[in-house]
Design an enzyme around this catalytic site. Structure first.
Site, PDB file in Angstrom:
ATOM      1  N   ILE A  20     186.765  51.105 111.565  1.00 34.86           N
ATOM      2  CA  ILE A  20     186.336  50.488 112.834  1.00 34.86           C
ATOM      3  C   ILE A  20     187.577  49.950 113.530  1.00 34.86           C
ATOM      4  O   ILE A  20     188.326  49.165 112.933  1.00 34.86           O
ATOM      5  CB  ILE A  20     185.401  49.272 112.593  1.00 34.86           C
ATOM      6  N   HIS A  21     187.799  50.370 114.744  1.00 38.67           N
ATOM      7  CA  HIS A  21     188.947  49.809 115.468  1.00 38.67           C
ATOM      8  C   HIS A  21     188.757  49.767 116.977  1.00 38.67           C
ATOM      9  O   HIS A  21     189.633  49.297 117.693  1.00 38.67           O
ATOM     10  CB  HIS A  21     190.216  50.602 115.158  1.00 38.67           C
ATOM     11  N   ARG A  22     187.626  50.294 117.499  1.00 40.58           N
ATOM     12  CA  ARG A  22     187.444  50.318 118.960  1.00 40.58           C
ATOM     13  C   ARG A  22     187.502  48.907 119.512  1.00 40.58           C
ATOM     14  O   ARG A  22     186.838  48.003 118.999  1.00 40.58           O
ATOM     15  CB  ARG A  22     186.085  50.913 119.349  1.00 40.58           C
ATOM     16  N   GLN A  23     188.272  48.776 120.576  1.00 45.41           N
ATOM     17  CA  GLN A  23     188.426  47.479 121.243  1.00 45.41           C
ATOM     18  C   GLN A  23     187.069  46.816 121.531  1.00 45.41           C
ATOM     19  O   GLN A  23     186.884  45.629 121.275  1.00 45.41           O
ATOM     20  CB  GLN A  23     189.194  47.730 122.542  1.00 45.41           C
ATOM     21  N   ASP A  71     183.821  54.181 114.164  1.00 49.68           N
ATOM     22  CA  ASP A  71     183.784  54.218 115.634  1.00 49.68           C
ATOM     23  C   ASP A  71     184.963  55.018 116.165  1.00 49.68           C
ATOM     24  O   ASP A  71     185.250  55.018 117.359  1.00 49.68           O
ATOM     25  CB  ASP A  71     183.727  52.807 116.236  1.00 49.68           C
TER      26      ASP A  71
END
Ligand code: UD1
Ligand code: UDP
Length: 359
Positions: free
Chosen positions: A204-207, A280
């Site tokens: 998970i890394h989406r802003q 994501d």
């Protein structure tokens, strides 16, 4: 002799450009790599150059992180200076990051032709910085390398000249096929004490997910619940953006094994043997689909709708209840899809097309 400038800056661009760089090397074409420096930690950057045996970039602008405008603004100035000095005929960018937009914009303003690899993806969600980057880059580009027919149609709907578009497949397929064998003997499972088909793999890394406490919290609770319900380890190699937020979030979750990001071959090995991938990430939705592993996407939309249509992927959003339900439902489905991202020869098509158009 035709001179090509490859502009890249982040982990997925290095991986997805690698088959093109290899092709250019193999054909001894004249090119150079310009790295914006957007990603700079060893495990987000150099490890991929080393493992994929890519030549060092000729330039690294060392821009690092900042606000959206800071990143793009600084990159624009840096890229312009190098392009003026190097007089390349084509700039090639891949994907949807700030490095991509800055590279394409600097080149277009200098009258240099722009080729966009992975053109035509759309989430139709302007809250994502990536969607803005995609749309602008496509409209600045002279050569649009669409991975699928669906992405070609998206471009046509926006009035882009069909002469500029070529459906090539996605270079991620080339990268996965080129490296799968090499990843076979990897010992990451033994190192982590994991059994094949007996763990969940998460990124998970989406802003819009990790910078929003409520959304990130919902995801982490969902991950905790699937670990408990299915009695399987949840492995989460954590992106530096998410690590920063997790430290600030001080939430109590159990059963999730947080670890540093992996090198490419270890990660491919982990992906291909996971029970389910929850992510994501854009590239990891594709990886899962190509490798035949079911994917639950922790978002409300995706610019890879082809994966949903064939049943390889489901959208779960960020509510913990929904995440558990979507894992249950995808585990009950057949996993016999044929991936839609091409035959692993995308890089060859892209390079041939450029040679042809410039001959
Ligand atoms: C960027 C891209 C995103 C892509 C992702 C791939 C944009 C708008 N976003 O997001 O589309 O999916 O890369 O991973 O271009 N950091 C480090 N070390 C690094 C890189 C980042 O510590 O090597 C940390 C920094 O604290 C930084 C944060 O991560 O503030 C975010 O980095 P940034 O490059 O701005 O965005 P990403 O979230 O990585
Ligand atoms: N990846 C990796 N190690 C990891 C996580 C991801 O090598 O620990 C690779 C993965 O195989 C994929 C790419 O990184 O090819 C995806 O990058 P990311 O999720 O950062 O970006 P996105 O695709 O969302 O832009």
């Amino acid at each position: 002799m035709l001179k090509i400038s490859i502009i890249l800056g982040t982990r997925p661009e290095i991986i997805k450009m690698s088959p093109i760089i290899k092709k250019l090397e193999c054909l001894r074409l004249n090119y150079f790599i310009l790295h914006t420096g957007q990603h700079y930690s060893y495990n987000m950057n150099k490890v991929f150059f080393d493992q994929l045996k890519l030549p060092e970039p000729s330039y690294n602008l060392g821009i690092r992180s900042g606000t959206q405008a800071e990143e793009v603004g600084k990159m624009l100035m840096g890229v312009e200076t190098i392009l003026q000095k190097e007089s390349a005929e084509i700039v090639l960018v891949e994907g949807d990051t700030n490095s991509v937009l800055a590279g394409a914009l600097a080149a277009a303003k200098l009258g240099i032709k722009v080729g966009h690899v992975e053109a035509g993806l759309r989430s139709y969600d302007k809250e994502m910085p990536e969607e803005i980057n995609r749309v602008l880059t496509d409209h600045l580009s002279d050569y649009l390398f669409a991975p699928t027919e669906n992405s070609r149609q998206n471009l046509l709907k926006e009035g882009i000249d069909e002469e500029k578009i070529v459906v090539t497949g996605n270079t991620i397929v080339d990268a996965v096929y080129q490296n799968s064998k090499l990843s076979e003997g990897n010992n990451v499972l033994e190192e982590l004490g994991l059994e094949e088909d007996d763990y969940f793999l998460v990124t998970i890394h989406r802003q819009e997910n990790v910078d929003n406490k409520e959304r990130f919290h919902g995801i982490l609770k969902g991950l905790e619940s699937i670990g408990e319900e299915f009695e399987k380890p949840v492995i989460y190699p954590i992106h530096p953006r998410s690590r920063k937020m997790l430290n600030e979030l001080s939430i109590n979750v159990s059963g999730i094994r947080f670890m540093n990001p992996f090198d490419y071959l270890s990660f491919l090995h982990l992906e291909s043997r996971a029970k389910v991938i929850l992510t994501d990430s854009g590239g990891i939705q594709e990886d899962a689909c190509i490798l035949g592993v079911p994917c639950v996407t922790l978002r409300d939309n995706t610019e890879r709708p082809e994966t949903l249509e064939i049943g390889a992927n489901v959208l779960a959003g960020t509510s913990s209840v929904e995440i558990v339900e979507k894992v249950r439902s995808i585990l009950n489905k057949k996993h016999d899809w044929k991936h839609p991202f091409g035959d692993g020869k995308a890089a060859m098509r892209i390079v041939n097309e450029l040679k042809h158009r410039f001959s």
